[in-house]
Design an enzyme around this catalytic site. Structure first.
Site, PDB file in Angstrom:
ATOM      1  N   ARG A  61    -111.213 -35.814 -60.896  1.00 36.19           N
ATOM      2  CA  ARG A  61    -110.998 -37.070 -61.616  1.00 36.19           C
ATOM      3  C   ARG A  61    -109.843 -37.830 -60.974  1.00 36.19           C
ATOM      4  O   ARG A  61    -109.164 -37.311 -60.095  1.00 36.19           O
ATOM      5  CB  ARG A  61    -110.635 -36.772 -63.074  1.00 36.19           C
ATOM      6  CG  ARG A  61    -109.427 -35.850 -63.159  1.00 36.19           C
ATOM      7  CD  ARG A  61    -108.837 -35.748 -64.534  1.00 36.19           C
ATOM      8  NE  ARG A  61    -108.003 -34.583 -64.660  1.00 36.19           N
ATOM      9  CZ  ARG A  61    -106.742 -34.466 -64.285  1.00 36.19           C
ATOM     10  NH1 ARG A  61    -106.141 -35.498 -63.711  1.00 36.19           N
ATOM     11  NH2 ARG A  61    -106.072 -33.357 -64.445  1.00 36.19           N
TER      12      ARG A  61
ATOM     13  N   GLU B  58    -103.057 -14.031 -60.220  1.00 36.85           N
ATOM     14  CA  GLU B  58    -102.629 -14.328 -58.860  1.00 36.85           C
ATOM     15  C   GLU B  58    -101.141 -14.055 -58.687  1.00 36.85           C
ATOM     16  O   GLU B  58    -100.404 -13.872 -59.650  1.00 36.85           O
ATOM     17  CB  GLU B  58    -103.028 -15.737 -58.416  1.00 36.85           C
ATOM     18  CG  GLU B  58    -102.477 -16.894 -59.186  1.00 36.85           C
ATOM     19  CD  GLU B  58    -103.104 -18.236 -58.763  1.00 36.85           C
ATOM     20  OE1 GLU B  58    -102.402 -19.234 -58.893  1.00 36.85           O
ATOM     21  OE2 GLU B  58    -104.268 -18.315 -58.310  1.00 36.85           O
TER      22      GLU B  58
HETATM   23  P1  ADP Z   1    -103.204 -26.416 -64.948  1.00 41.82           P
HETATM   24  O1  ADP Z   1    -104.656 -26.644 -64.638  1.00 41.82           O
HETATM   25  O2  ADP Z   1    -102.994 -25.856 -66.311  1.00 41.82           O
HETATM   26  O3  ADP Z   1    -102.357 -27.604 -64.620  1.00 41.82           O
HETATM   27  P2  ADP Z   1    -102.444 -25.146 -62.412  1.00 41.82           P
HETATM   28  O4  ADP Z   1    -103.182 -24.018 -61.820  1.00 41.82           O
HETATM   29  O5  ADP Z   1    -102.633 -26.489 -61.767  1.00 41.82           O
HETATM   30  O6  ADP Z   1    -102.751 -25.223 -63.985  1.00 41.82           O
HETATM   31  O7  ADP Z   1    -100.891 -24.826 -62.424  1.00 41.82           O
HETATM   32  C1  ADP Z   1     -99.968 -25.695 -63.028  1.00 41.82           C
HETATM   33  C2  ADP Z   1     -98.566 -25.374 -62.576  1.00 41.82           C
HETATM   34  O8  ADP Z   1     -98.249 -23.993 -62.892  1.00 41.82           O
HETATM   35  C3  ADP Z   1     -98.321 -25.498 -61.084  1.00 41.82           C
HETATM   36  O9  ADP Z   1     -98.021 -26.814 -60.683  1.00 41.82           O
HETATM   37  C4  ADP Z   1     -97.130 -24.564 -60.937  1.00 41.82           C
HETATM   38  O10 ADP Z   1     -95.964 -25.183 -61.423  1.00 41.82           O
HETATM   39  C5  ADP Z   1     -97.444 -23.414 -61.878  1.00 41.82           C
HETATM   40  N1  ADP Z   1     -98.190 -22.322 -61.199  1.00 41.82           N
HETATM   41  C6  ADP Z   1     -99.524 -22.158 -61.171  1.00 41.82           C
HETATM   42  N2  ADP Z   1     -99.884 -21.077 -60.433  1.00 41.82           N
HETATM   43  C7  ADP Z   1     -98.742 -20.527 -59.963  1.00 41.82           C
HETATM   44  C8  ADP Z   1     -98.425 -19.395 -59.115  1.00 41.82           C
HETATM   45  N3  ADP Z   1     -99.382 -18.612 -58.612  1.00 41.82           N
HETATM   46  N4  ADP Z   1     -97.134 -19.153 -58.861  1.00 41.82           N
HETATM   47  C9  ADP Z   1     -96.144 -19.942 -59.356  1.00 41.82           C
HETATM   48  N5  ADP Z   1     -96.361 -21.009 -60.161  1.00 41.82           N
HETATM   49  C10 ADP Z   1     -97.641 -21.308 -60.458  1.00 41.82           C
END
Ligand code: ADP
Length: 448
Positions: free
Chosen positions: A292, A201
């Site tokens: 959760r 993404e």
């Molecule tokens: P996880 O399930 O490992 O926590 P997430 O998809 O929730 O993964 O992403 C965790 C963190 O990673 C987000 O809070 C953000 O800080 C960073 N992040 C995730 N996707 C993006 C993105 N497309 N662009 C910038 N930062 C991102």
């Protein structure tokens, strides 16, 4: 009938949190624990305790057979998984239900859908949630990845479909590193989650992390409980959370919250969930949904007055939601500091004997922790040892109270992140709420 004895399949502060909600409802509790946690506070307080294995989580808190046996032996009629461990394991949820034990959590099929981030994005898109631009599903072919990345524009982020806890993510700045980073992300994901599937993404430059708390009854009714701002992160791990977000207007909260609640109603979602977004230039982009209770749920409890664990237990018991959307009012401001047993600046873990402990108190101060003087923090698990949650009528008042509460906290014998929080709460950007997900790491770097 109804639930009368809950087995708590977790440890630490969240096990205690669940025990408290259960006892306030007149429900008995069963603590299951590893040999390393025999002296834990929630084990002492629970009505029954069963040792389920040696310290490694794989042999205890992740040991499905041992936990189910403990439930049978102790005649528990429900299981609450807390967060982490087995909380988002659909197989476990199914096994629990197959044993005629009430699963205090979402329907297993929804755990499956949201646990696969590629599926989750697809589902979220169908339900009308705005997405981060990126690949339409999993990507395995490098050529295809290059096409997608060129289309959405660099930098991009390669993420593991089964990822969690900030692991298995790679930021890619340009095409020449895409292939290497893709295979690295894939093999890291394979090692951590047993699944090498990745997707791509757009890497947002400077977003905030804003998530909505949702709650469904499983029968097509759902509400939202507003948002939490969790932008202060280190290595994609949350450090301090607040509700409401300093940048979201009441109109935006209602607009986005209603979209989230409707999505959950349409799904027939049951129980507590969190829909996570990145937020940049006034736009929301869905990243994932957690099926959760979250670590940071108390800030939502503070501004809504609702007990989320109680609500989870009620819904699992087949009762309707205790509130309608119209009943929910957002009042004041709440902030949570995650207090870890670690060096506040190097972040090196600091387990060991807590020689002295005093929890902060006073008006609108809540400490969720299993600590006590003489407790030995085991080295085997997460380093979070306490959560300090403070409420104030205004954000400014909340910060003043939080600073006062941090001054009162005494944890001796181990290093903690309390000094980090104290210094954070003196930073002008934190005071003004002007921070993104990059802020904390940049500040730490400058600080040296
Ligand atoms: P996880 O399930 O490992 O926590 P997430 O998809 O929730 O993964 O992403 C965790 C963190 O990673 C987000 O809070 C953000 O800080 C960073 N992040 C995730 N996707 C993006 C993105 N497309 N662009 C910038 N930062 C991102």
């Amino acid at each position: 009938m109804g639930i009368s004895r809950i087995l708590i399949a977790n440890r630490g502060e969240i096990a205690l949190r669940i025990h408290r909600a259960a006892h306030e409802m007149g429900i008995e509790t069963v603590a299951v624990h590893s040999t390393a946690d025999a002296d834990a506070m929630h084990v002492r307080l629970a009505d029954h305790a069963v040792c389920i294995g040696p310290p490694p989580a794989s042999d205890s808190y992740l040991n499905v057979a041992a936990i189910i046996s403990a439930a049978e032996i102790s005649q528990a009629d429900a299981i609450h998984p807390g967060y982490g461990f087995l909380s988002e394991n659909a197989k476990f949820a199914e096994i629990v239900e197959a044993h005629d034990i009430t699963w205090i959590g979402p329907k297993p099929e929804h755990i499956v859908t949201m646990g696969d981030k590629v599926e989750a994005k697809r589902t979220a898109g169908k339900l009308g949630l705005p997405l981060v631009p990126g690949s339409d599903g999993a990507v395995s072919d490098v050529g295809e990845a290059k096409r997608i990345a060129a289309e959405i524009g660099y930098p991009v982020i390669i993420k593991a479909a089964s990822g969690g806890g900030g692991r298995g993510m790679k930021v890619c700045e340009s095409e020449d590193t895409l292939e290497t980073l893709m295979s690295q992300a894939g093999s890291e994901a394979k090692a951590a989650f047993g699944d090498a599937t990745v997707y791509i993404e757009k890497y947002l430059g400077n977003p905030r992390h804003i998530e909505f708390q949702v709650f469904g009854d499983g029968n097509g009714n759902a509400v939202h409980l507003g948002e939490r701002d969790c932008s202060l992160q280190r290595r994609h791990q949350k450090v301090l959370e607040e509700a409401p977000s300093p940048v979201i207007t009441p109109e935006e909260r209602t607009r986005m919250g209603d979209i989230c609640a409707k999505a959950m109603a349409d799904m027939g979602y049951r129980g507590a969930g969190t829909i996570e977004f990145l937020w940049e230039n006034g736009e929301f982009y869905f990243i994932e949904m957690n099926t959760r209770l979250q670590v940071e749920h108390p800030v939502t409890e503070a501004i809504t007055g609702l007990d989320l664990v109680r609500e989870q237990i009620r819904v699992a018991d087949g009762k309707p939601l205790s509130v309608t959307q119209d009943d929910i009012r957002f009042t004041g401001h709440a902030i949570e500091c995650r207090i870890n047993a670690e060096d506040p600046w190097t972040f090196a873990p600091s387990p060991g004997l807590v020689s002295a402990y005093h929890a902060a108190g006073g008006m609108h101060v809540r400490v969720d922790s299993g600590l006590y003087a003489g407790y030995r923090i085991p080295p085997y698990y997460d380093s979070m040892i306490a959560k300090l949650i403070v409420y104030g009528r205004t954000r400014e008042g909340c910060i003043m109270r939080l600073r006062r509460a941090l001054e009162e906290m005494v944890v001796e014998g181990v290093k903690t992140s309390i000094p980090l929080h104290q210094e954070l709460l003196r930073q002008p950007d934190v005071l003004s709420g002007d921070y993104s997900i990059k802020w904390l790491e940049e500040w730490l770097k400058e600080r040296g």
